[in-house]
Motif scaffolding. Structure first.
Motif, PDB file in Angstrom:
ATOM      1  N   LEU A 194    -150.933 -44.107  16.421  1.00 50.12           N
ATOM      2  CA  LEU A 194    -151.573 -42.801  16.580  1.00 50.12           C
ATOM      3  C   LEU A 194    -152.980 -42.871  16.006  1.00 50.12           C
ATOM      4  N   ASP A 195    -153.954 -42.502  16.817  1.00 47.22           N
ATOM      5  CA  ASP A 195    -155.345 -42.373  16.381  1.00 47.22           C
ATOM      6  C   ASP A 195    -155.543 -40.922  15.952  1.00 47.22           C
ATOM      7  N   VAL A 196    -155.623 -40.700  14.643  1.00 40.93           N
ATOM      8  CA  VAL A 196    -155.721 -39.350  14.080  1.00 40.93           C
ATOM      9  C   VAL A 196    -157.190 -38.922  14.036  1.00 40.93           C
ATOM     10  N   ALA A 197    -157.457 -37.660  14.448  1.00 43.28           N
ATOM     11  CA  ALA A 197    -158.838 -37.181  14.575  1.00 43.28           C
ATOM     12  C   ALA A 197    -159.592 -38.127  15.515  1.00 43.28           C
ATOM     13  N   ALA A 198    -159.016 -38.320  16.687  1.00 40.52           N
ATOM     14  CA  ALA A 198    -159.456 -39.373  17.617  1.00 40.52           C
ATOM     15  C   ALA A 198    -160.818 -39.126  18.234  1.00 40.52           C
ATOM     16  N   SER A 220    -151.873 -51.132  23.530  1.00 38.06           N
ATOM     17  CA  SER A 220    -151.894 -50.200  24.666  1.00 38.06           C
ATOM     18  C   SER A 220    -150.982 -48.995  24.461  1.00 38.06           C
ATOM     19  N   ASN A 221    -150.071 -49.086  23.501  1.00 42.10           N
ATOM     20  CA  ASN A 221    -149.118 -48.005  23.257  1.00 42.10           C
ATOM     21  C   ASN A 221    -149.702 -47.060  22.208  1.00 42.10           C
ATOM     22  N   ILE A 222    -150.804 -46.405  22.566  1.00 45.75           N
ATOM     23  CA  ILE A 222    -151.561 -45.607  21.604  1.00 45.75           C
ATOM     24  C   ILE A 222    -151.697 -44.155  22.060  1.00 45.75           C
ATOM     25  N   GLU A 243    -142.380 -35.770  15.653  1.00 47.50           N
ATOM     26  CA  GLU A 243    -141.129 -36.000  14.935  1.00 47.50           C
ATOM     27  C   GLU A 243    -141.301 -37.033  13.822  1.00 47.50           C
ATOM     28  N   ASP A 244    -140.384 -36.998  12.878  1.00 47.32           N
ATOM     29  CA  ASP A 244    -140.397 -37.961  11.770  1.00 47.32           C
ATOM     30  C   ASP A 244    -140.332 -39.396  12.306  1.00 47.32           C
ATOM     31  N   ASP A 245    -140.953 -40.309  11.596  1.00 48.93           N
ATOM     32  CA  ASP A 245    -140.818 -41.751  11.863  1.00 48.93           C
ATOM     33  C   ASP A 245    -141.142 -42.125  13.312  1.00 48.93           C
ATOM     34  N   THR A 246    -142.226 -41.571  13.827  1.00 49.82           N
ATOM     35  CA  THR A 246    -142.586 -41.815  15.228  1.00 49.82           C
ATOM     36  C   THR A 246    -143.447 -43.056  15.415  1.00 49.82           C
ATOM     37  N   TYR A 247    -144.380 -43.285  14.506  1.00 50.19           N
ATOM     38  CA  TYR A 247    -145.405 -44.304  14.745  1.00 50.19           C
ATOM     39  C   TYR A 247    -145.272 -45.516  13.814  1.00 50.19           C
ATOM     40  N   ASP A 248    -145.629 -46.665  14.360  1.00 48.36           N
ATOM     41  CA  ASP A 248    -145.688 -47.897  13.572  1.00 48.36           C
ATOM     42  C   ASP A 248    -146.956 -47.939  12.725  1.00 48.36           C
ATOM     43  N   ALA A 249    -147.998 -47.282  13.203  1.00 48.47           N
ATOM     44  CA  ALA A 249    -149.266 -47.284  12.474  1.00 48.47           C
ATOM     45  C   ALA A 249    -150.084 -46.055  12.834  1.00 48.47           C
ATOM     46  N   LEU A 250    -150.861 -45.594  11.863  1.00 48.26           N
ATOM     47  CA  LEU A 250    -151.847 -44.531  12.077  1.00 48.26           C
ATOM     48  C   LEU A 250    -153.208 -45.089  11.707  1.00 48.26           C
ATOM     49  N   CYS A 251    -154.230 -44.747  12.481  1.00 50.53           N
ATOM     50  CA  CYS A 251    -155.594 -45.095  12.096  1.00 50.53           C
ATOM     51  C   CYS A 251    -156.448 -43.834  12.115  1.00 50.53           C
ATOM     52  N   ILE A 252    -157.384 -43.767  11.175  1.00 48.67           N
ATOM     53  CA  ILE A 252    -158.280 -42.607  11.074  1.00 48.67           C
ATOM     54  C   ILE A 252    -159.689 -43.151  10.878  1.00 48.67           C
ATOM     55  N   MET A 253    -160.521 -42.952  11.869  1.00 47.69           N
ATOM     56  CA  MET A 253    -161.888 -43.468  11.833  1.00 47.69           C
ATOM     57  C   MET A 253    -162.865 -42.360  11.441  1.00 47.69           C
ATOM     58  N   GLY A 254    -163.388 -42.457  10.218  1.00 39.69           N
ATOM     59  CA  GLY A 254    -164.492 -41.586   9.808  1.00 39.69           C
ATOM     60  C   GLY A 254    -164.158 -40.127   9.613  1.00 39.69           C
ATOM     61  N   VAL A 261    -147.906 -48.667   8.770  1.00 35.22           N
ATOM     62  CA  VAL A 261    -149.244 -48.804   8.193  1.00 35.22           C
ATOM     63  C   VAL A 261    -150.058 -47.539   8.436  1.00 35.22           C
ATOM     64  N   ILE A 262    -150.756 -47.093   7.408  1.00 33.85           N
ATOM     65  CA  ILE A 262    -151.762 -46.041   7.538  1.00 33.85           C
ATOM     66  C   ILE A 262    -153.086 -46.647   7.098  1.00 33.85           C
ATOM     67  N   ILE A 263    -154.082 -46.592   7.965  1.00 30.50           N
ATOM     68  CA  ILE A 263    -155.371 -47.217   7.658  1.00 30.50           C
ATOM     69  C   ILE A 263    -156.491 -46.234   7.995  1.00 30.50           C
TER      70      ILE A 263
END
Length: 230
Positions: A77-81, A96-98, A134-145, A169-171
């Motif tokens: 998931l790209d947060v604040a994409a 690709s699964n983003i 839902e809970d436990d949906t994503y393998d990773a979250l990224c937040i750019m800026g 992972v949360i990055i």
């Protein structure tokens, strides 16, 4: 045909965005900020390219994510994409699964026009409300800026952790200027975040976290934070 002065255009757009945000105030409501980004989506997107967010900040962030998430089928998931700059970089790295989460629909329209994401979620992450994810949906979250006052703050970590799988992972990155600026998340001032992060480790919520210096945008650097959940 007139030649565009890239430096002048970058400065013009940068000032427009900064002044617009300053008028709202970084303490503005999520509705006010969303309205601003909707009204300035095209200019903000152009400014981001001219400031080399894609080649610098996005590249460094996703390169760092790829070290922790080797599975190219991972759900991310790209947060604040925004307009999808980080999403494009994820695709360049073979993911690709983003999905995208972004409150400003006009920003997401720019991403949709390039078919960057699988799902487009019009929502915001705040400390006081759950998203519909839902809970436990994503393998990773990224937040750019976007980890700064009025946007995504460290008080949103419980919600980000909720939607991330165990071991996920949360990055995210934070520009250097926001560590001591009033516009930054107050929990970063005086490195108070270290205590907050260590508490998550000691409480068994995180396996570990680290931070590293990286380029951010034209003439600016940042710190990338990488969190691995327990």
């Amino acid at each position: 045909m007139a030649t565009v002065n890239i430096d002048a255009r970058r400065a013009e757009l940068d000032n427009k965005v900064r002044n617009g945000l300053a008028k709202i105030g970084f303490n503005g409501t999520s509705e006010q900020l969303t309205k601003f980004y909707n009204e300035n989506a095209e200019d903000y997107n152009e400014m981001s390219f001219l400031a080399n967010y894609d080649k610098l900040g996005c590249h460094a962030l996703i390169a760092s994510l790829s070290e922790l998430v080797p599975n190219k089928d991972a759900r991310i998931l790209d947060v604040a994409a925004g307009s999808g700059l980080a999403g494009k970089e994820l695709r360049r790295f073979g993911y690709s699964n983003i999905d995208a989460l972004e409150p400003a629909e006009k920003m997401l329209d720019l991403a949709k026009s390039e078919n960057i994401y699988k799902n487009y979620i019009i929502d915001t992450v705040t400390p006081d409300k759950r998203t519909d994810i839902e809970d436990d949906t994503y393998d990773a979250l990224c937040i750019m800026g976007a980890v700064l006052k009025g946007h995504v703050t460290l008080k949103c970590l419980p919600e980000l952790m909720r939607i991330t799988k165990s071991g996920g992972v949360i990055i995210f990155n934070v520009a250097e200027k926001y560590f001591e600026s009033d516009n930054g998340d107050p929990q970063f001032q005086n490195r108070n975040h270290v205590t907050v992060f260590q508490n998550y480790v000691e409480n068994g919520d995180w396996l570990k976290w680290d931070e590293l210096e990286a380029p951010y945008r034209y003439s600016e650097n940042c710190t990338i934070f990488r969190i691995i959940l327990a």
